[in-house]
Design an enzyme around this catalytic site. Structure first.
Site, PDB file in Angstrom:
ATOM      1  N   LYS A   8       0.167 -29.559  23.046  1.00 59.61           N
ATOM      2  CA  LYS A   8       1.470 -29.987  22.503  1.00 59.61           C
ATOM      3  C   LYS A   8       1.293 -31.210  21.623  1.00 59.61           C
ATOM      4  CE  LYS A   8       2.355 -33.980  24.930  1.00 59.61           C
ATOM      5  NZ  LYS A   8       2.201 -35.279  24.404  1.00 59.61           N
ATOM      6  N   ASP A 135       4.219 -34.059  32.084  1.00 61.31           N
ATOM      7  CA  ASP A 135       4.244 -33.152  30.931  1.00 61.31           C
ATOM      8  C   ASP A 135       4.178 -31.679  31.342  1.00 61.31           C
ATOM      9  OD1 ASP A 135       4.479 -34.963  28.857  1.00 61.31           O
ATOM     10  OD2 ASP A 135       2.306 -35.175  28.560  1.00 61.31           O
TER      11      ASP A 135
HETATM   12  O1  C5P Z   1       3.144 -37.999  35.387  1.00 59.68           O
HETATM   13  P1  C5P Z   1       1.740 -38.337  35.002  1.00 59.68           P
HETATM   14  O2  C5P Z   1       0.813 -38.341  36.185  1.00 59.68           O
HETATM   15  O3  C5P Z   1       1.212 -37.496  33.889  1.00 59.68           O
HETATM   16  O4  C5P Z   1       1.771 -39.824  34.435  1.00 59.68           O
HETATM   17  C1  C5P Z   1       0.608 -40.587  34.246  1.00 59.68           C
HETATM   18  C2  C5P Z   1       0.998 -42.051  34.158  1.00 59.68           C
HETATM   19  O5  C5P Z   1       1.756 -42.279  32.976  1.00 59.68           O
HETATM   20  C3  C5P Z   1       1.899 -42.528  35.279  1.00 59.68           C
HETATM   21  O6  C5P Z   1       1.158 -42.966  36.372  1.00 59.68           O
HETATM   22  C4  C5P Z   1       2.642 -43.685  34.616  1.00 59.68           C
HETATM   23  O7  C5P Z   1       1.823 -44.829  34.575  1.00 59.68           O
HETATM   24  C5  C5P Z   1       2.800 -43.213  33.198  1.00 59.68           C
HETATM   25  N1  C5P Z   1       4.103 -42.563  32.924  1.00 59.68           N
HETATM   26  C6  C5P Z   1       5.251 -43.323  32.860  1.00 59.68           C
HETATM   27  N2  C5P Z   1       6.448 -42.728  32.573  1.00 59.68           N
HETATM   28  C7  C5P Z   1       6.504 -41.398  32.309  1.00 59.68           C
HETATM   29  C8  C5P Z   1       5.341 -40.599  32.350  1.00 59.68           C
HETATM   30  C9  C5P Z   1       4.143 -41.221  32.658  1.00 59.68           C
HETATM   31  O8  C5P Z   1       5.222 -44.550  33.084  1.00 59.68           O
HETATM   32  N3  C5P Z   1       7.689 -40.847  31.992  1.00 59.68           N
END
Ligand code: C5P
Length: 283
Positions: A8, A135
C-alpha cells in the site's frame, strides 16, 4: 493455497493527536499497488506455524505477522491451531512504509477464510486483523480507502484512476515507533488536504489527487533522511510525476504518473540513487 499480498501507499497521511492508549489518531488515504509478496500456505498438522521467506533476516516463527494472523484466525474461530507452513516470496521492500508485513498477515486471513468456504465477511476479517497490527484491517480490504482512528476505521473511496507508480525505498530504514514518538514534539508546518483529495477522487481527477498528496511524517524525519526523501521526490517531479510523497513512516518516496514513458524515465533516473526502485501501477 497461493495468495498475493499487495503493497500500500499513503496518498495522504495526517496525525491528529496522541490517544490515551498510546496510539495516535490518524487520517489517511490508502491505495493498493500491483507490487505484491507471493504467499503459499500448506497445512502441516503439527499445530505449529512455520514461516520461510527469501529474506533470511525476517522472523520464521510466531513473531512474523503472517504467523500471528493464522493464530488469531484459529482463536477467533474457536479452533485449535492445526499448523501451517507459510512460504513468503518477499518482493515488497521491508521496513519501507508500504505495509509489507501487514499485507502478508491480511493475505493469510483471506486465504484461511477462503479455505473454509468464506464463513467471515471482509469487515469480520478486518476485526481479527486489528489485533495483529494497525494497517492489517486496510490490507484485508485494499483498493482506495480512507483510514481513520488507529487505522482501523475504514471508508471505501472511489478508486483512484489507474496510473503508473514509481517508488524508491532508500537503503536506510526508519523505526515506526520512534517516528510516532517524535511526531508529538514536532511543529507540523504543513498538513495534507485530505478532504480535497477525497473530493478529487469523487471527480475522477487524478492530477487533483496527486497535487494534494502529503505525509506529515516527512517533517519528523532526521535532517539527512528528510533531504534524501526530498531529492527522490524532486527527481520524480522533474520526470513528470503528477505528484510525489512519502508512504507511511517512510522512507519510501513515490510518484504518480499518467504517462508510462515518463514513469520509465523516472525509474531509470532513480536507479542511479541506489536503494530499491520499482515501476508498478495502482489496483
Ligand atoms: O499497530 P502496529 O503494531 O502496526 O503499530 C506499530 C507502532 O506504531 C505502535 O507501537 C505505535 O508506536 C505506533 N502507532 C501509533 N499510532 C497508530 C499506529 C501505530 O502510535 N495509529
Amino acid at each position: 493455497m497461493e495468495v498475493l499480498a499487495h503493497a500500500k501507499l499513503n496518498l495522504t497521511l495526517d496525525v491528529l493527536g496522541k490517544r490515551p492508549d498510546g496510539y495516535h489518531d490518524l487520517r489517511m488515504i490508502m491505495q493498493s499497488v500491483a507490487l505484491a509478496d507471493a504467499l503459499t500456505l500448506k497445512e502441516n498438522g503439527s499445530g505449529e506455524v512455520r514461516v520461510s521467506t527469501n529474506l533470511h533476516f525476517l522472523p520464521n516463527n510466531e513473531k512474523n505477522l503472517a504467523a500471528q494472523a493464522a493464530l488469531r484466525w484459529w482463536e477467533a474461530r474457536g479452533q485449535t491451531p492445526r499448523g501451517l507452513d507459510i512460504t513468503i516470496e518477499k518482493r515488497v521492500p521491508v521496513c519501507a512504509g508500504m505495509a509489507g508485513g501487514s499485507s502478508d498477515a491480511a493475505a493469510v486471513l483471506r486465504a484461511l477464510n477462503r479455505a473454509e468456504g468464506e464463513p467471515l465477511s471482509p469487515p469480520d476479517l478486518a476485526k481479527i486483523g486489528e489485533r495483529v497490527g494497525s494497517d492489517v484491517p486496510y490490507c484485508v480490504i485494499g483498493g482506495t480507502a480512507l483510514a481513520e482512528g488507529r487505522g482501523e476505521v475504514l471508508t471505501p473511496l472511489p478508486s483512484l484512476p489507474r496510473c503508473w507508480v514509481v517508488l524508491c525505498k532508500p537503503e536506510f530504514s526508519i523505526s515506526t515507533p520512534a517516528l510516532f514518538a517524535k511526531i508529538d514534539s514536532v511543529r507540523l508546518r504543513c498538513r495534507p488536504d485530505t478532504q480535497g483529495a477525497v473530493a478529487a477522487l469523487g471527480a475522477g481527477d487524478l492530477a487533483g489527487v496527486a497535487r494534494r498528496m502529503y505525509n506529515v511524517f516527512e517533517d519528523a524525519l532526521p535532517e539527512r533522511q528528510h533531504a534524501r526523501v526530498n531529492d527522490l521526490k524532486n527527481v520524480l517531479i522533474q520526470c513528470g510525476a503528477l505528484g510525489a510523497s512519502m508512504s507511511g513512516t517512510g522512507p519510501t518516496a513515490f510518484g504518480l504518473f499518467d504517462d508510462e514513458s515518463c514513469a520509465q524515465q523516472a525509474r531509470e533516473r532513480l536507479s542511479d540513487f541506489g536503494g530499491e526502485v520499482f515501476l508498478t501501477y495502482t489496483v
